[in-house]
Design a protein around this motif. Structure first.
Motif, PDB file in Angstrom:
ATOM      1  N   SER A  78      23.486   2.000 -12.310  1.00 57.04           N
ATOM      2  CA  SER A  78      24.049   3.227 -12.861  1.00 57.04           C
ATOM      3  C   SER A  78      23.388   3.504 -14.211  1.00 57.04           C
ATOM      4  CB  SER A  78      25.562   3.081 -13.022  1.00 57.04           C
ATOM      5  OG  SER A  78      25.844   2.037 -13.926  1.00 57.04           O
ATOM      6  N   PRO A  79      23.282   4.765 -14.582  1.00 53.43           N
ATOM      7  CA  PRO A  79      22.631   5.078 -15.853  1.00 53.43           C
ATOM      8  C   PRO A  79      23.365   4.414 -17.028  1.00 53.43           C
ATOM      9  CG  PRO A  79      23.434   7.080 -14.761  1.00 53.43           C
ATOM     10  CD  PRO A  79      23.780   5.918 -13.907  1.00 53.43           C
ATOM     11  N   CYS A  80      22.582   3.960 -17.961  1.00 59.99           N
ATOM     12  CA  CYS A  80      23.137   3.277 -19.131  1.00 59.99           C
ATOM     13  C   CYS A  80      23.280   4.299 -20.268  1.00 59.99           C
ATOM     14  CB  CYS A  80      22.202   2.141 -19.530  1.00 59.99           C
ATOM     15  SG  CYS A  80      22.682   1.313 -21.049  1.00 59.99           S
ATOM     16  N   PRO A  81      24.495   4.639 -20.680  1.00 58.87           N
ATOM     17  CA  PRO A  81      24.654   5.653 -21.727  1.00 58.87           C
ATOM     18  C   PRO A  81      24.242   5.159 -23.119  1.00 58.87           C
ATOM     19  CG  PRO A  81      26.783   4.737 -21.127  1.00 58.87           C
ATOM     20  CD  PRO A  81      25.778   4.155 -20.181  1.00 58.87           C
ATOM     21  N   ASP A  82      24.108   3.859 -23.279  1.00 53.94           N
ATOM     22  CA  ASP A  82      23.749   3.297 -24.583  1.00 53.94           C
ATOM     23  C   ASP A  82      22.313   2.778 -24.618  1.00 53.94           C
ATOM     24  OD1 ASP A  82      26.322   3.757 -25.583  1.00 53.94           O
ATOM     25  OD2 ASP A  82      27.051   1.893 -24.708  1.00 53.94           O
ATOM     26  N   CYS A  83      21.509   3.092 -23.618  1.00 54.15           N
ATOM     27  CA  CYS A  83      20.148   2.578 -23.542  1.00 54.15           C
ATOM     28  C   CYS A  83      19.139   3.655 -23.919  1.00 54.15           C
ATOM     29  CB  CYS A  83      19.852   2.079 -22.131  1.00 54.15           C
ATOM     30  SG  CYS A  83      20.904   0.691 -21.638  1.00 54.15           S
ATOM     31  N   GLY A  84      18.020   3.196 -24.495  1.00 57.33           N
ATOM     32  CA  GLY A  84      16.972   4.125 -24.874  1.00 57.33           C
ATOM     33  C   GLY A  84      15.724   3.390 -25.301  1.00 57.33           C
ATOM     34  N   VAL A 155      16.179   6.537 -31.818  1.00 55.17           N
ATOM     35  CA  VAL A 155      16.111   6.052 -30.441  1.00 55.17           C
ATOM     36  C   VAL A 155      16.262   7.248 -29.507  1.00 55.17           C
ATOM     37  CG1 VAL A 155      17.192   4.543 -28.717  1.00 55.17           C
ATOM     38  CG2 VAL A 155      17.118   3.838 -31.119  1.00 55.17           C
ATOM     39  N   ARG A 156      15.304   7.392 -28.611  1.00 54.25           N
ATOM     40  CA  ARG A 156      15.393   8.416 -27.563  1.00 54.25           C
ATOM     41  C   ARG A 156      16.192   7.791 -26.420  1.00 54.25           C
ATOM     42  NH1 ARG A 156      14.877  13.612 -27.246  1.00 54.25           N
ATOM     43  NH2 ARG A 156      13.080  13.457 -28.614  1.00 54.25           N
ATOM     44  N   MET A 157      17.400   8.323 -26.211  1.00 49.15           N
ATOM     45  CA  MET A 157      18.295   7.759 -25.211  1.00 49.15           C
ATOM     46  C   MET A 157      17.802   8.133 -23.810  1.00 49.15           C
ATOM     47  SD  MET A 157      20.184   6.278 -27.348  1.00 49.15           S
ATOM     48  CE  MET A 157      21.399   5.540 -26.312  1.00 49.15           C
ATOM     49  N   ASP A 158      18.252   7.387 -22.803  1.00 53.70           N
ATOM     50  CA  ASP A 158      17.834   7.635 -21.425  1.00 53.70           C
ATOM     51  C   ASP A 158      18.265   9.023 -20.941  1.00 53.70           C
ATOM     52  OD1 ASP A 158      16.620   5.197 -21.345  1.00 53.70           O
ATOM     53  OD2 ASP A 158      18.191   4.199 -20.174  1.00 53.70           O
ATOM     54  N   ASP A 159      19.323   9.569 -21.529  1.00 53.23           N
ATOM     55  CA  ASP A 159      19.767  10.900 -21.109  1.00 53.23           C
ATOM     56  C   ASP A 159      19.020  12.025 -21.834  1.00 53.23           C
ATOM     57  OD1 ASP A 159      20.844  10.820 -23.655  1.00 53.23           O
ATOM     58  OD2 ASP A 159      22.926  11.056 -23.022  1.00 53.23           O
ATOM     59  N   GLY A 160      18.028  11.673 -22.695  1.00 52.60           N
ATOM     60  CA  GLY A 160      17.208  12.684 -23.367  1.00 52.60           C
ATOM     61  C   GLY A 160      17.628  12.996 -24.795  1.00 52.60           C
ATOM     62  N   THR A 161      18.808  12.578 -25.202  1.00 54.48           N
ATOM     63  CA  THR A 161      19.254  12.830 -26.573  1.00 54.48           C
ATOM     64  C   THR A 161      18.640  11.793 -27.511  1.00 54.48           C
ATOM     65  OG1 THR A 161      21.216  11.438 -26.304  1.00 54.48           O
ATOM     66  CG2 THR A 161      21.454  13.798 -25.788  1.00 54.48           C
ATOM     67  N   THR A 162      18.731  12.050 -28.802  1.00 55.86           N
ATOM     68  CA  THR A 162      18.255  11.073 -29.785  1.00 55.86           C
ATOM     69  C   THR A 162      19.417  10.627 -30.639  1.00 55.86           C
ATOM     70  OG1 THR A 162      17.652  12.785 -31.364  1.00 55.86           O
ATOM     71  CG2 THR A 162      15.922  12.020 -29.909  1.00 55.86           C
ATOM     72  N   ARG A 163      19.361   9.382 -31.042  1.00 53.75           N
ATOM     73  CA  ARG A 163      20.350   8.820 -31.972  1.00 53.75           C
ATOM     74  C   ARG A 163      19.582   8.113 -33.069  1.00 53.75           C
ATOM     75  NH1 ARG A 163      24.832   5.838 -28.333  1.00 53.75           N
ATOM     76  NH2 ARG A 163      25.633   5.283 -30.379  1.00 53.75           N
ATOM     77  N   THR A 164      20.080   8.246 -34.286  1.00 59.95           N
ATOM     78  CA  THR A 164      19.443   7.615 -35.435  1.00 59.95           C
ATOM     79  C   THR A 164      20.387   6.587 -36.019  1.00 59.95           C
ATOM     80  OG1 THR A 164      18.218   9.639 -35.895  1.00 59.95           O
ATOM     81  CG2 THR A 164      18.351   8.027 -37.666  1.00 59.95           C
ATOM     82  N   LEU A 165      19.892   5.375 -36.182  1.00 62.61           N
ATOM     83  CA  LEU A 165      20.665   4.300 -36.787  1.00 62.61           C
ATOM     84  C   LEU A 165      20.032   3.965 -38.125  1.00 62.61           C
ATOM     85  CD1 LEU A 165      20.718   3.753 -33.530  1.00 62.61           C
ATOM     86  CD2 LEU A 165      21.961   1.764 -34.265  1.00 62.61           C
ATOM     87  N   THR A 166      20.836   3.603 -39.085  1.00 60.42           N
ATOM     88  CA  THR A 166      20.349   3.214 -40.398  1.00 60.42           C
ATOM     89  C   THR A 166      20.809   1.792 -40.667  1.00 60.42           C
ATOM     90  OG1 THR A 166      20.544   5.501 -41.153  1.00 60.42           O
ATOM     91  CG2 THR A 166      20.337   3.821 -42.839  1.00 60.42           C
ATOM     92  N   GLN A 167      19.860   0.966 -41.099  1.00 60.49           N
ATOM     93  CA  GLN A 167      20.201  -0.421 -41.416  1.00 60.49           C
ATOM     94  C   GLN A 167      19.374  -0.883 -42.596  1.00 60.49           C
ATOM     95  OE1 GLN A 167      19.303  -2.118 -37.555  1.00 60.49           O
ATOM     96  NE2 GLN A 167      17.419  -3.040 -38.340  1.00 60.49           N
ATOM     97  N   GLU A 168      19.879  -1.891 -43.295  1.00 59.88           N
ATOM     98  CA  GLU A 168      19.195  -2.389 -44.490  1.00 59.88           C
ATOM     99  C   GLU A 168      18.130  -3.430 -44.168  1.00 59.88           C
ATOM    100  OE1 GLU A 168      22.046  -3.648 -47.396  1.00 59.88           O
ATOM    101  OE2 GLU A 168      22.883  -1.640 -47.598  1.00 59.88           O
ATOM    102  N   ALA A 169      18.268  -4.116 -43.051  1.00 61.98           N
ATOM    103  CA  ALA A 169      17.290  -5.143 -42.679  1.00 61.98           C
ATOM    104  C   ALA A 169      16.192  -4.513 -41.833  1.00 61.98           C
ATOM    105  CB  ALA A 169      17.976  -6.253 -41.899  1.00 61.98           C
TER     106      ALA A 169
END
Length: 190
Positions: A78-84, A155-169
Motif C-alpha cells: 500500500s502507498p506509504c504516506p510518510d515515504c519520499g 523531501v519529495r513525498m511519494d504522493d507528489g507533495t513536498t515536506r521540509t524538515l529542519t534539524q540542528e544536526a
C-alpha cells in the motif's frame, strides 16, 4: 534681544527625539521578531553549492554495491504516506535567542560613552541615544554569539507533495535517498 541659540536648539531636540523614538521602534521590532528575516528557499530543480556538494560521492567513504533484484512474486504494498526522496539539503545560520544580558550591557556601555559627549542638554541627548544604540548593538551581538547552523531538508513525498524538515544536526542522508518521516525525523526506508 532674542537668543538665537534657544530658537535653534528646540527644532534640533525635536529631531533628536524623533530619531530616538524611530530607532527604538525599529530596535524593538527587530528584537521581538516583527521585522522579517531573510531566508532563501531553493526551488525544485535549482542546485546550490550545498546540494551539489552533497550530491557528489565522498571518495573516503565506501560505496555500497547496488542490490540485486530477487526473482519471485512481486508483493503489492500500500502507498506509504510518510515515504519520499530527499530533494534538497540546505544549511543556514540562525541567530540565537537573546537573554537580555547583551542588551543591558550594551545599553549601559552606550550610555556611559554617550555621557562623555557634549555638555548640558546635548550630553543628556547623547546619553539617551548612546544607551538606545548600545542596547540594540549589544542585543545583536548576543544573538550572533549564540547563532547555530540548521539544516533544511526538503523531501519529495511519494504522493507528489513536498515536506521540509529542519534539524540542528547534519542529516545522515544525501540527495536522492529514499527516506521515511517518523515523528518529525528522517529514517531510512526499508
Amino acid at each position: 534681544m532674542v537668543n538665537n541659540n534657544s530658537s535653534l536648539l528646540y527644532p534640533l531636540m525635536i529631531i533628536a527625539a524623533m530619531a530616538v523614538i524611530l530607532f527604538s521602534i525599529v530596535g524593538i521590532a527587530t528584537m521581538t521578531g516583527h521585522l522579517p528575516a531573510a531566508f532563501s528557499e531553493v526551488q525544485p530543480g535549482q542546485a546550490t553549492s550545498e546540494t551539489k556538494a552533497a550530491a557528489k560521492p565522498d571518495a573516503t567513504k565506501p560505496v555500497a554495491a547496488p542490490r540485486a533484484a530477487t526473482p519471485g512474486p512481486v508483493a503489492r504494498t500500500s502507498p506509504c504516506p510518510d515515504c519520499g526522496v530527499v530533494e534538497s539539503i540546505t544549511a543556514s545560520e540562525v541567530k540565537g535567542q537573546p537573554s537580555g544580558v547583551g542588551m543591558v550591557a550594551g545599553g549601559v556601555t552606550g550610555g556611559v560613552i554617550g555621557n562623555q559627549i557634549g555638555g548640558g542638554s546635548g550630553r543628556t541627548i547623547a546619553t539617551i541615544v548612546g544607551a538606545a544604540g548600545g542596547a540594540y548593538v549589544g542585543n545583536e551581538i548576543e544573538k550572533n554569539v549564540k547563532k547555530t547552523t540548521v539544516y533544511r531538508i526538503t523531501v519529495r513525498m511519494d504522493d507528489g507533495t513536498t515536506r521540509t524538515l529542519t534539524q540542528e544536526a547534519p542529516p545522515g542522508f544525501g540527495i536522492g535517498e529514499k527516506v521515511r518521516i517518523v515523528d518529525g525525523r528522517l529514517v531510512a526506508r526499508g
